[in-house]
Design a protein around this motif. Structure first.
Motif, PDB file in Angstrom:
ATOM      1  N   ARG A  14       0.832  -1.210   0.000  1.00  0.00           N
ATOM      2  CA  ARG A  14       0.000   0.000   0.000  1.00  0.00           C
ATOM      3  C   ARG A  14       0.866   1.258   0.000  1.00  0.00           C
ATOM      4  O   ARG A  14       0.564   2.226  -0.694  1.00  0.00           O
ATOM      5  CB  ARG A  14      -0.941  -0.030   1.198  1.00  0.00           C
ATOM      6  N   GLY A  15       1.944   1.250   0.763  1.00  0.00           N
ATOM      7  CA  GLY A  15       2.859   2.387   0.767  1.00  0.00           C
ATOM      8  C   GLY A  15       3.538   2.566  -0.578  1.00  0.00           C
ATOM      9  O   GLY A  15       3.754   3.695  -1.028  1.00  0.00           O
ATOM     10  N   LEU A  16       3.855   1.456  -1.232  1.00  0.00           N
ATOM     11  CA  LEU A  16       4.481   1.525  -2.550  1.00  0.00           C
ATOM     12  C   LEU A  16       3.501   2.055  -3.590  1.00  0.00           C
ATOM     13  O   LEU A  16       3.890   2.800  -4.498  1.00  0.00           O
ATOM     14  CB  LEU A  16       5.014   0.151  -2.957  1.00  0.00           C
ATOM     15  N   PHE A  17       2.224   1.698  -3.455  1.00  0.00           N
ATOM     16  CA  PHE A  17       1.211   2.234  -4.366  1.00  0.00           C
ATOM     17  C   PHE A  17       1.043   3.741  -4.178  1.00  0.00           C
ATOM     18  O   PHE A  17       0.786   4.466  -5.131  1.00  0.00           O
ATOM     19  CB  PHE A  17      -0.131   1.537  -4.163  1.00  0.00           C
ATOM     20  N   ARG A  18       1.170   4.213  -2.958  1.00  0.00           N
ATOM     21  CA  ARG A  18       1.094   5.666  -2.717  1.00  0.00           C
ATOM     22  C   ARG A  18       2.313   6.370  -3.322  1.00  0.00           C
ATOM     23  O   ARG A  18       2.207   7.481  -3.815  1.00  0.00           O
ATOM     24  CB  ARG A  18       1.019   5.967  -1.230  1.00  0.00           C
ATOM     25  N   PHE A  19       3.461   5.717  -3.257  1.00  0.00           N
ATOM     26  CA  PHE A  19       4.687   6.287  -3.797  1.00  0.00           C
ATOM     27  C   PHE A  19       4.625   6.390  -5.327  1.00  0.00           C
ATOM     28  O   PHE A  19       5.052   7.391  -5.900  1.00  0.00           O
ATOM     29  CB  PHE A  19       5.892   5.437  -3.368  1.00  0.00           C
ATOM     30  N   PRO A  21       1.580   5.883  -7.607  1.00  0.00           N
ATOM     31  CA  PRO A  21       0.164   5.557  -7.784  1.00  0.00           C
ATOM     32  C   PRO A  21      -0.184   5.013  -9.167  1.00  0.00           C
ATOM     33  O   PRO A  21      -1.151   4.273  -9.311  1.00  0.00           O
ATOM     34  CB  PRO A  21      -0.559   6.875  -7.507  1.00  0.00           C
ATOM     35  N   GLU A  22       0.609   5.352 -10.176  1.00  0.00           N
ATOM     36  CA  GLU A  22       0.321   4.834 -11.514  1.00  0.00           C
ATOM     37  C   GLU A  22       0.495   3.322 -11.595  1.00  0.00           C
ATOM     38  O   GLU A  22       0.024   2.684 -12.541  1.00  0.00           O
ATOM     39  CB  GLU A  22       1.168   5.558 -12.574  1.00  0.00           C
ATOM     40  N   THR A  23       1.160   2.715 -10.619  1.00  0.00           N
ATOM     41  CA  THR A  23       1.305   1.256 -10.600  1.00  0.00           C
ATOM     42  C   THR A  23       0.144   0.577  -9.874  1.00  0.00           C
ATOM     43  O   THR A  23      -0.070  -0.619 -10.057  1.00  0.00           O
ATOM     44  CB  THR A  23       2.621   0.828  -9.925  1.00  0.00           C
ATOM     45  N   ALA A  24      -0.571   1.314  -9.064  1.00  0.00           N
ATOM     46  CA  ALA A  24      -1.617   0.711  -8.230  1.00  0.00           C
ATOM     47  C   ALA A  24      -2.726   0.069  -9.064  1.00  0.00           C
ATOM     48  O   ALA A  24      -3.134  -1.066  -8.786  1.00  0.00           O
ATOM     49  CB  ALA A  24      -2.198   1.747  -7.273  1.00  0.00           C
ATOM     50  N   LEU A  25      -3.223   0.779 -10.067  1.00  0.00           N
ATOM     51  CA  LEU A  25      -4.340   0.245 -10.843  1.00  0.00           C
ATOM     52  C   LEU A  25      -3.966  -1.022 -11.616  1.00  0.00           C
ATOM     53  O   LEU A  25      -4.670  -2.032 -11.502  1.00  0.00           O
ATOM     54  CB  LEU A  25      -4.918   1.317 -11.774  1.00  0.00           C
ATOM     55  N   PRO A  26      -2.877  -1.044 -12.384  1.00  0.00           N
ATOM     56  CA  PRO A  26      -2.587  -2.288 -13.108  1.00  0.00           C
ATOM     57  C   PRO A  26      -2.240  -3.459 -12.185  1.00  0.00           C
ATOM     58  O   PRO A  26      -2.653  -4.595 -12.453  1.00  0.00           O
ATOM     59  CB  PRO A  26      -1.420  -1.940 -14.033  1.00  0.00           C
ATOM     60  N   LEU A  27      -1.509  -3.215 -11.109  1.00  0.00           N
ATOM     61  CA  LEU A  27      -1.165  -4.320 -10.211  1.00  0.00           C
ATOM     62  C   LEU A  27      -2.392  -4.821  -9.456  1.00  0.00           C
ATOM     63  O   LEU A  27      -2.547  -6.028  -9.239  1.00  0.00           O
ATOM     64  CB  LEU A  27      -0.044  -3.918  -9.257  1.00  0.00           C
ATOM     65  N   ASN A  28      -3.275  -3.911  -9.060  1.00  0.00           N
ATOM     66  CA  ASN A  28      -4.528  -4.330  -8.419  1.00  0.00           C
ATOM     67  C   ASN A  28      -5.464  -4.978  -9.427  1.00  0.00           C
ATOM     68  O   ASN A  28      -6.222  -5.882  -9.080  1.00  0.00           O
ATOM     69  CB  ASN A  28      -5.210  -3.143  -7.738  1.00  0.00           C
ATOM     70  N   GLY A  29      -5.426  -4.530 -10.671  1.00  0.00           N
ATOM     71  CA  GLY A  29      -6.245  -5.155 -11.705  1.00  0.00           C
ATOM     72  C   GLY A  29      -5.866  -6.607 -11.926  1.00  0.00           C
ATOM     73  O   GLY A  29      -6.729  -7.474 -12.084  1.00  0.00           O
ATOM     74  N   LEU A  30      -4.560  -6.878 -11.921  1.00  0.00           N
ATOM     75  CA  LEU A  30      -4.102  -8.255 -12.078  1.00  0.00           C
ATOM     76  C   LEU A  30      -4.564  -9.115 -10.908  1.00  0.00           C
ATOM     77  O   LEU A  30      -5.117 -10.202 -11.101  1.00  0.00           O
ATOM     78  CB  LEU A  30      -2.570  -8.305 -12.202  1.00  0.00           C
ATOM     79  N   VAL A  31      -4.367  -8.638  -9.710  1.00  0.00           N
ATOM     80  CA  VAL A  31      -4.752  -9.436  -8.542  1.00  0.00           C
ATOM     81  C   VAL A  31      -6.277  -9.582  -8.464  1.00  0.00           C
ATOM     82  O   VAL A  31      -6.788 -10.630  -8.067  1.00  0.00           O
ATOM     83  CB  VAL A  31      -4.115  -8.880  -7.241  1.00  0.00           C
TER      84      VAL A  31
END
Length: 186
Positions: A14-19, A21-31
């Protein structure tokens, strides 16, 4: 202490996604697709695969998170998750699930460790091609997530209640739903 200066004190991925944020959507989409999308394995079974691989990789944050998410969605709860983690051979899982977990463990050791024998054993227990595919991809993805979290030495909550409260939200809303809720609250 994280290896880099993060712009938040949120733990783990979660901290890395805040750092970034453009990675949060694709990585969460995969999971989301792998662990929450339609499939013949239950969401709890797919979370169990994620937790098992994270445990093999000794990623405490991801293991604790996905163990809680699996426990929330499996009738046997945390007792089963811990049995799989502590003694896969003695864990009361179906023969098909054991064969899929064997494949996941092979992926964790290295992709080429998945053999025709492991795949044939899973098929003999009723695993479909989609279930085998998804098991391999869940295991591979969680090797990446584990290395991402541990490679940057993210913060790690020790309180099991932290993981259990998030598990209820993940079970109810999925990864993308929770991500959207967290984004709206900012």
């Amino acid at each position: 202490m994280p290896h880099i200066t993060l712009n938040t004190d949120e733990p783990g991925i979660r901290g890395l996604f805040r750092f970034r944020p453009e990675t949060a959507l694709p990585l969460n989409g995969l999971v989301e697709a792998l662990l929450c999308g339609p499939g013949t394995l239950t969401r709890g079974e797919r979370e169990l695969i994620a937790a098992y691989v994270s445990g093999l990789n000794e990623c405490r944050y991801c293991y604790s998170s996905h163990a809680a998410y699996a426990a929330e969605q499996l009738p046997e709860g945390m007792a089963l998750v811990e049995q799989v983690h502590d003694d896969i051979d003695g864990a009361p899982v179906s023969a098909k699930m054991r064969a899929l977990l064997d494949i996941a463990a092979a992926v964790q050791r290295g992709g080429k460790q998945v053999t025709d024998d492991l795949v044939s054993a899973a098929q003999a227990e009723g695993a479909t091609d989609v279930e085998i595919h998804d098991t391999v991809l869940i295991a591979a993805a969680f090797c990446m997530y584990n290395r991402y979290v541990d490679g940057l030495a993210t913060l790690l909550p020790d309180d099991p209640d932290f993981y259990a409260s998030r598990a209820k939200r993940i079970a109810a809303h999925g990864y993308l739903g929770v991500l959207q809720q967290e984004t709206i609250r900012e």
